[in-house]
Write an enzyme that holds these catalytic residues in place. Structure first.
Site, PDB file in Angstrom:
ATOM      1  N   GLY A  46       0.826  -1.193   0.000  1.00 22.93           N
ATOM      2  CA  GLY A  46       0.000   0.000   0.000  1.00 22.93           C
ATOM      3  C   GLY A  46       0.859   1.241   0.000  1.00 22.93           C
ATOM      4  N   GLN A  51       3.022   9.968   1.615  1.00 21.12           N
ATOM      5  CA  GLN A  51       4.295   9.315   1.287  1.00 21.12           C
ATOM      6  C   GLN A  51       4.867   9.794  -0.047  1.00 21.12           C
ATOM      7  OE1 GLN A  51       2.683   5.144   2.204  1.00 21.12           O
ATOM      8  NE2 GLN A  51       4.829   5.002   2.778  1.00 21.12           N
ATOM      9  N   CYS A  88       7.214  -0.599   5.875  1.00 25.34           N
ATOM     10  CA  CYS A  88       6.656   0.595   5.256  1.00 25.34           C
ATOM     11  C   CYS A  88       7.658   1.134   4.243  1.00 25.34           C
ATOM     12  CB  CYS A  88       6.387   1.635   6.338  1.00 25.34           C
ATOM     13  SG  CYS A  88       5.708   3.182   5.721  1.00 25.34           S
ATOM     14  N   LEU A  89       7.165   1.570   3.092  1.00 24.35           N
ATOM     15  CA  LEU A  89       8.067   2.102   2.065  1.00 24.35           C
ATOM     16  C   LEU A  89       8.762   3.389   2.530  1.00 24.35           C
ATOM     17  CD1 LEU A  89       5.923   1.534  -1.167  1.00 24.35           C
ATOM     18  CD2 LEU A  89       7.813   0.126  -0.303  1.00 24.35           C
ATOM     19  N   HIS A 130      -2.944   0.324   8.286  1.00 25.02           N
ATOM     20  CA  HIS A 130      -1.626   0.958   8.139  1.00 25.02           C
ATOM     21  C   HIS A 130      -1.724   2.208   7.254  1.00 25.02           C
ATOM     22  CE1 HIS A 130       2.917   0.590   7.449  1.00 25.02           C
ATOM     23  NE2 HIS A 130       2.523   1.476   6.537  1.00 25.02           N
ATOM     24  N   GLU A 131      -2.404   2.064   6.123  1.00 24.61           N
ATOM     25  CA  GLU A 131      -2.493   3.211   5.193  1.00 24.61           C
ATOM     26  C   GLU A 131      -3.350   4.328   5.782  1.00 24.61           C
ATOM     27  OE1 GLU A 131      -0.327   3.273   3.032  1.00 24.61           O
ATOM     28  OE2 GLU A 131       0.126   1.154   3.119  1.00 24.61           O
ATOM     29  N   HIS A 134      -1.434   6.543   8.075  1.00 27.52           N
ATOM     30  CA  HIS A 134      -0.600   7.546   7.381  1.00 27.52           C
ATOM     31  C   HIS A 134      -1.355   8.859   7.169  1.00 27.52           C
ATOM     32  CE1 HIS A 134       3.198   5.712   6.228  1.00 27.52           C
ATOM     33  NE2 HIS A 134       2.607   4.627   5.768  1.00 27.52           N
TER      34      HIS A 134
HETATM   35 CO    CO Z   1       3.513   2.805   5.305  1.00 24.75          CO
END
Ligand code: CO
Length: 150
Positions: A46, A51, A88-89, A130-131, A134
């Site tokens: 995701g 981000q 996480c990216l 998780h998303e 953010h």
């Molecule tokens: Co993330």
């Protein structure tokens, strides 16, 4: 479409609360198309708009159940608990154990402004939670136990 660079932990954009999307226009579609290209290239589960430096309530989820574009998403019900590894990216090379609901029910808008109802369980539910975090400036490392390098 274009690949956008993913902001890394430490950048304050990741800690801000995002604003709701009000216009379902070409600018939004461009963002969504770029996020799709980026999350696929990065092999992420995701990606959330902050981000890529955009403070809007937009996230994409890329899981076995399919590819979802979530605009102005809100969790309206949750059930159970699961604990598992997350990465996480925006926090490269790390993972940690996070507890999340086992099932979530959520509302969101699609790219055309239609309101939708979503249901997710297991890893899909984890990815949605998780998303959505953010979008409120929360990273998984705020909640994780046993964070380690991978
Ligand atoms: Co993330």
């Amino acid at each position: 479409m274009a690949i956008r660079s993913v902001v890394q932990n430490g950048d304050e954009v990741l800690r801000k609360k995002c604003f709701p999307v009000e216009e379902f226009d070409e600018k939004l579609w461009q963002l969504l198309d770029d996020m799709k290209e980026t999350v696929i290239k990065e092999e992420g589960a995701g990606l959330a708009a902050p981000q890529v430096g955009v403070l809007r309530r937009v996230a994409v989820v890329n899981v076995d159940e399919g590819y979802f574009e979530l605009i102005n998403p809100v969790i309206i019900a949750q059930k159970g608990e699961q604990t598992g590894l997350e990465g996480c990216l925006s926090v490269r090379g790390m993972q940690g154990e996070v507890s999340r609901p086992q099932k979530v029910k959520f509302t969101y808008y699609d790219r055309n402004g239609n309101k939708c109802l979503g249901m997710a369980k297991g890893f899909f539910a984890r990815a949605v939670c998780h998303e959505l975090d953010h979008l409120d400036g929360v990273l998984y490392i705020d909640k994780a136990k046993n964070i380690e390098r991978v």
